[in-house]
Design a protein around this motif. Structure first.
Motif, mmCIF file in Angstrom:
data_model
loop_
_atom_site.group_PDB
_atom_site.id
_atom_site.type_symbol
_atom_site.label_atom_id
_atom_site.label_comp_id
_atom_site.label_asym_id
_atom_site.label_seq_id
_atom_site.Cartn_x
_atom_site.Cartn_y
_atom_site.Cartn_z
ATOM 1 N N GLU A 3 -0.473 -5.146 -0.465
ATOM 2 C CA GLU A 3 -0.243 -5.093 1.054
ATOM 3 C C GLU A 3 1.013 -5.519 1.353
ATOM 4 O O GLU A 3 1.680 -6.377 0.648
ATOM 5 C CB GLU A 3 -1.316 -6.016 1.678
ATOM 6 C CG GLU A 3 -2.773 -5.993 1.324
ATOM 7 C CD GLU A 3 -3.558 -6.941 1.919
ATOM 8 O OE1 GLU A 3 -3.205 -7.804 2.722
ATOM 9 O OE2 GLU A 3 -4.791 -6.960 1.410
ATOM 10 N N PHE A 4 1.613 -5.010 2.696
ATOM 11 C CA PHE A 4 2.915 -5.438 3.091
ATOM 12 C C PHE A 4 2.651 -6.642 4.180
ATOM 13 O O PHE A 4 1.897 -6.134 5.174
ATOM 14 C CB PHE A 4 3.564 -4.297 3.426
ATOM 15 C CG PHE A 4 4.177 -3.459 2.350
ATOM 16 C CD1 PHE A 4 5.091 -3.812 1.725
ATOM 17 C CD2 PHE A 4 3.403 -1.986 1.981
ATOM 18 C CE1 PHE A 4 5.824 -2.950 0.781
ATOM 19 C CE2 PHE A 4 3.688 -1.558 0.975
ATOM 20 C CZ PHE A 4 5.201 -1.749 0.271
ATOM 21 N N SER A 5 3.438 -7.457 4.168
ATOM 22 C CA SER A 5 3.542 -8.737 5.300
ATOM 23 C C SER A 5 4.618 -8.312 5.892
ATOM 24 O O SER A 5 5.528 -7.549 5.704
ATOM 25 C CB SER A 5 3.560 -9.971 4.708
ATOM 26 O OG SER A 5 4.909 -9.958 3.843
ATOM 27 N N ILE A 6 4.762 -8.939 7.294
ATOM 28 C CA ILE A 6 5.950 -8.776 8.177
ATOM 29 C C ILE A 6 7.320 -9.108 7.116
ATOM 30 O O ILE A 6 8.277 -8.487 7.623
ATOM 31 C CB ILE A 6 5.749 -9.580 9.336
ATOM 32 C CG1 ILE A 6 6.736 -9.355 10.285
ATOM 33 C CG2 ILE A 6 5.966 -10.987 8.918
ATOM 34 C CD1 ILE A 6 6.563 -7.866 10.822
ATOM 35 N N HIS A 8 7.995 -8.442 4.165
ATOM 36 C CA HIS A 8 8.440 -7.241 3.400
ATOM 37 C C HIS A 8 8.836 -6.302 4.524
ATOM 38 O O HIS A 8 9.955 -5.599 3.850
ATOM 39 C CB HIS A 8 7.108 -6.645 2.806
ATOM 40 C CG HIS A 8 6.483 -7.680 1.643
ATOM 41 N ND1 HIS A 8 5.479 -8.229 1.892
ATOM 42 C CD2 HIS A 8 7.191 -7.921 0.403
ATOM 43 C CE1 HIS A 8 5.063 -8.854 0.678
ATOM 44 N NE2 HIS A 8 6.298 -8.665 -0.218
ATOM 45 N N TRP A 9 8.528 -6.050 5.522
ATOM 46 C CA TRP A 9 9.053 -4.921 6.414
ATOM 47 C C TRP A 9 10.390 -5.583 6.812
ATOM 48 O O TRP A 9 11.118 -4.471 7.177
ATOM 49 C CB TRP A 9 7.959 -4.765 7.784
ATOM 50 C CG TRP A 9 6.990 -4.068 6.910
ATOM 51 C CD1 TRP A 9 5.597 -4.379 7.228
ATOM 52 C CD2 TRP A 9 6.897 -2.356 6.735
ATOM 53 N NE1 TRP A 9 4.700 -3.520 6.867
ATOM 54 C CE2 TRP A 9 5.449 -2.287 6.339
ATOM 55 C CE3 TRP A 9 7.763 -1.508 6.319
ATOM 56 C CZ2 TRP A 9 4.879 -0.978 5.612
ATOM 57 C CZ3 TRP A 9 7.429 -0.231 5.960
ATOM 58 C CH2 TRP A 9 6.144 -0.364 5.494
ATOM 59 N N LEU A 10 10.536 -6.621 7.049
ATOM 60 C CA LEU A 10 12.072 -7.043 7.457
ATOM 61 C C LEU A 10 12.854 -6.991 6.287
ATOM 62 O O LEU A 10 14.070 -6.649 6.651
ATOM 63 C CB LEU A 10 11.837 -8.587 7.920
ATOM 64 C CG LEU A 10 11.209 -8.887 9.077
ATOM 65 C CD1 LEU A 10 10.874 -10.347 9.668
ATOM 66 C CD2 LEU A 10 11.974 -8.082 10.440
ATOM 67 N N VAL A 12 12.840 -4.665 4.144
ATOM 68 C CA VAL A 12 13.354 -3.041 4.045
ATOM 69 C C VAL A 12 14.206 -2.645 5.235
ATOM 70 O O VAL A 12 14.944 -1.787 5.163
ATOM 71 C CB VAL A 12 11.698 -2.387 4.092
ATOM 72 C CG1 VAL A 12 11.884 -0.844 4.487
ATOM 73 C CG2 VAL A 12 10.860 -2.619 2.902
ATOM 74 N N LEU A 13 13.870 -3.301 6.265
ATOM 75 C CA LEU A 13 14.583 -2.959 7.466
ATOM 76 C C LEU A 13 16.050 -3.401 7.357
ATOM 77 O O LEU A 13 17.165 -2.784 7.685
ATOM 78 C CB LEU A 13 14.052 -3.544 8.784
ATOM 79 C CG LEU A 13 14.806 -3.288 9.951
ATOM 80 C CD1 LEU A 13 14.838 -1.723 10.563
ATOM 81 C CD2 LEU A 13 14.310 -4.272 11.266
#
Length: 64
Positions: A3-6, A8-10, A12-13
């Protein structure tokens, strides 16, 4: 684990922004959108051949 949390997405961004920069991302997204649009238009213009037509074409080629 999958699972990806917020957070992780930050991360990546942030990495994408570092590699491409703020000006390059819209250009990449525009190119991606045009490519998808072109692919969809191509699929509409050329419908897939039916199996009967393709079998007939194969048998004609083998006879020749």
């Amino acid at each position: 684990m999958g699972e990806f949390s917020i957070f992780h997405w930050l991360v990546v961004l942030a990495i994408v922004l570092i590699f491409f920069g703020g000006r390059r991302i819209p250009e990449v997204m525009k190119g991606l959108g045009e490519g998808i649009r072109s692919f969809k238009d191509g699929m509409k213009e050329h419908p897939p051949a039916s199996t009967e037509q393709s079998k007939g074409a194969e048998s004609k080629e083998t006879k020749a």
